[in-house]
Write an enzyme that holds these catalytic residues in place. Structure first.
Site, mmCIF file in Angstrom:
data_model
loop_
_atom_site.group_PDB
_atom_site.id
_atom_site.type_symbol
_atom_site.label_atom_id
_atom_site.label_comp_id
_atom_site.label_asym_id
_atom_site.label_seq_id
_atom_site.Cartn_x
_atom_site.Cartn_y
_atom_site.Cartn_z
ATOM 1 C CE LYS A 4 -13.199 -6.263 2.022
ATOM 2 N NZ LYS A 4 -11.875 -5.908 1.480
ATOM 3 C CB SER A 54 -4.158 -6.520 4.725
ATOM 4 O OG SER A 54 -3.835 -5.244 4.243
ATOM 5 C CG HIS A 113 -1.932 -1.028 1.338
ATOM 6 N ND1 HIS A 113 -2.112 -1.787 2.467
ATOM 7 C CD2 HIS A 113 -2.856 -1.453 0.446
ATOM 8 C CE1 HIS A 113 -3.112 -2.644 2.273
ATOM 9 N NE2 HIS A 113 -3.577 -2.469 1.053
ATOM 10 N NE ARG A 153 -2.787 -7.252 -4.223
ATOM 11 C CZ ARG A 153 -3.517 -7.478 -3.157
ATOM 12 N NH1 ARG A 153 -2.952 -7.855 -2.046
ATOM 13 N NH2 ARG A 153 -4.821 -7.336 -3.208
HETATM 14 P P1 ADP Z 1 -9.801 -3.442 -0.387
HETATM 15 O O1 ADP Z 1 -10.235 -4.331 0.727
HETATM 16 O O2 ADP Z 1 -10.725 -2.330 -0.721
HETATM 17 O O3 ADP Z 1 -9.276 -4.194 -1.611
HETATM 18 P P2 ADP Z 1 -7.107 -3.101 0.468
HETATM 19 O O4 ADP Z 1 -6.655 -2.287 1.600
HETATM 20 O O5 ADP Z 1 -6.929 -4.571 0.569
HETATM 21 O O6 ADP Z 1 -8.583 -2.656 0.203
HETATM 22 O O7 ADP Z 1 -6.369 -2.631 -0.855
HETATM 23 C C1 ADP Z 1 -6.473 -1.310 -1.334
HETATM 24 C C2 ADP Z 1 -5.851 -1.249 -2.695
HETATM 25 O O8 ADP Z 1 -4.475 -1.546 -2.615
HETATM 26 C C3 ADP Z 1 -6.419 -2.219 -3.721
HETATM 27 O O9 ADP Z 1 -6.442 -1.581 -4.977
HETATM 28 C C4 ADP Z 1 -5.431 -3.347 -3.720
HETATM 29 O O10 ADP Z 1 -5.418 -4.039 -4.962
HETATM 30 C C5 ADP Z 1 -4.152 -2.584 -3.511
HETATM 31 N N1 ADP Z 1 -3.090 -3.397 -2.920
HETATM 32 C C6 ADP Z 1 -3.167 -4.218 -1.848
HETATM 33 N N2 ADP Z 1 -1.986 -4.805 -1.585
HETATM 34 C C7 ADP Z 1 -1.127 -4.341 -2.541
HETATM 35 C C8 ADP Z 1 0.258 -4.589 -2.844
HETATM 36 N N3 ADP Z 1 0.975 -5.471 -2.136
HETATM 37 N N4 ADP Z 1 0.807 -3.920 -3.884
HETATM 38 C C9 ADP Z 1 0.063 -3.066 -4.616
HETATM 39 N N5 ADP Z 1 -1.251 -2.807 -4.403
HETATM 40 C C10 ADP Z 1 -1.835 -3.433 -3.380
#
Ligand code: ADP
Length: 163
Positions: free
Chosen positions: A41, A127, A17, A90
């Protein structure tokens, strides 16, 4: 367009992130990291914990703001005067779900989404992986920003103990 919004659950924020936030902040004049509070969620970290972890992780980026919202992202964006959504990609699995969300936001309000490809070192980082490893006491170095590593690890161990 002065503000772009990077929405997510951030449960917790990871280096993946932060990499997207850093790159967005280098590309756009102002980035709002927007924590989605919707109840569909069941996050492990509370809203205030997640906000605090994000704030500490982005403290060095002067054009990044951290906020939380409920309801529709496009309504929140109208309220903020933001013009573009940023998301990270990803894998093909991300693509399917992101394409659907981007289409919905364009349909609802004509709002466009732009995608940053995950850096190769973070393309398998999520996460949920951090939560799994941390809850068994594993090291989180390189997975979450170093300034929050100990706190995330301690919180996840605590949560596991209470189960
Ligand atoms: P959500 O639950 O809305 O997907 P997240 O916090 O999991 O929210 O992810 C927010 C954004 O960050 C999403 O677009 C996700 O694809 C992206 N993301 C999550 N992990 C990574 C990573 N390791 N590298 C790049 N982008 C990521």
């Amino acid at each position: 367009m002065t503000t772009v919004v990077y929405p997510g659950t951030f449960d917790p924020i990871t280096c993946g992130h932060l990499d997207i936030i850093t790159r967005a902040a280098a590309t756009f004049p102002h980035v709002t990291v927007a924590l989605l509070k919707n109840a569909n969620k069941q996050p492990v970290f509370t809203v205030s914990q997640r906000l605090e972890l994000i704030r500490r992780s982005v403290a060095h980026l002067s054009n990044v703001e951290v906020d939380a919202f409920t309801g529709l992202l496009v309504s929140y964006m109208r309220f903020k005067g933001a013009g573009l959504i940023v998301r990270g990609l990803r894998s093909i699995a991300d693509f399917e779900c992101e394409a659907e969300q981007a289409a919905a936001n364009r349909h609802l309000a004509g709002v466009e989404t732009t995608f940053f490809m995950a850096s190769s070192e973070y393309s398998y980082l999520s996460s949920s992986m951090v939560r799994d490893i941390g809850s068994y006491g594993g090291a989180l170095s390189g997975m979450v920003p170093s300034c929050i590593e100990e706190e995330v690890r301690a919180a996840l161990l605590d949560i596991n103990r209470l189960r």
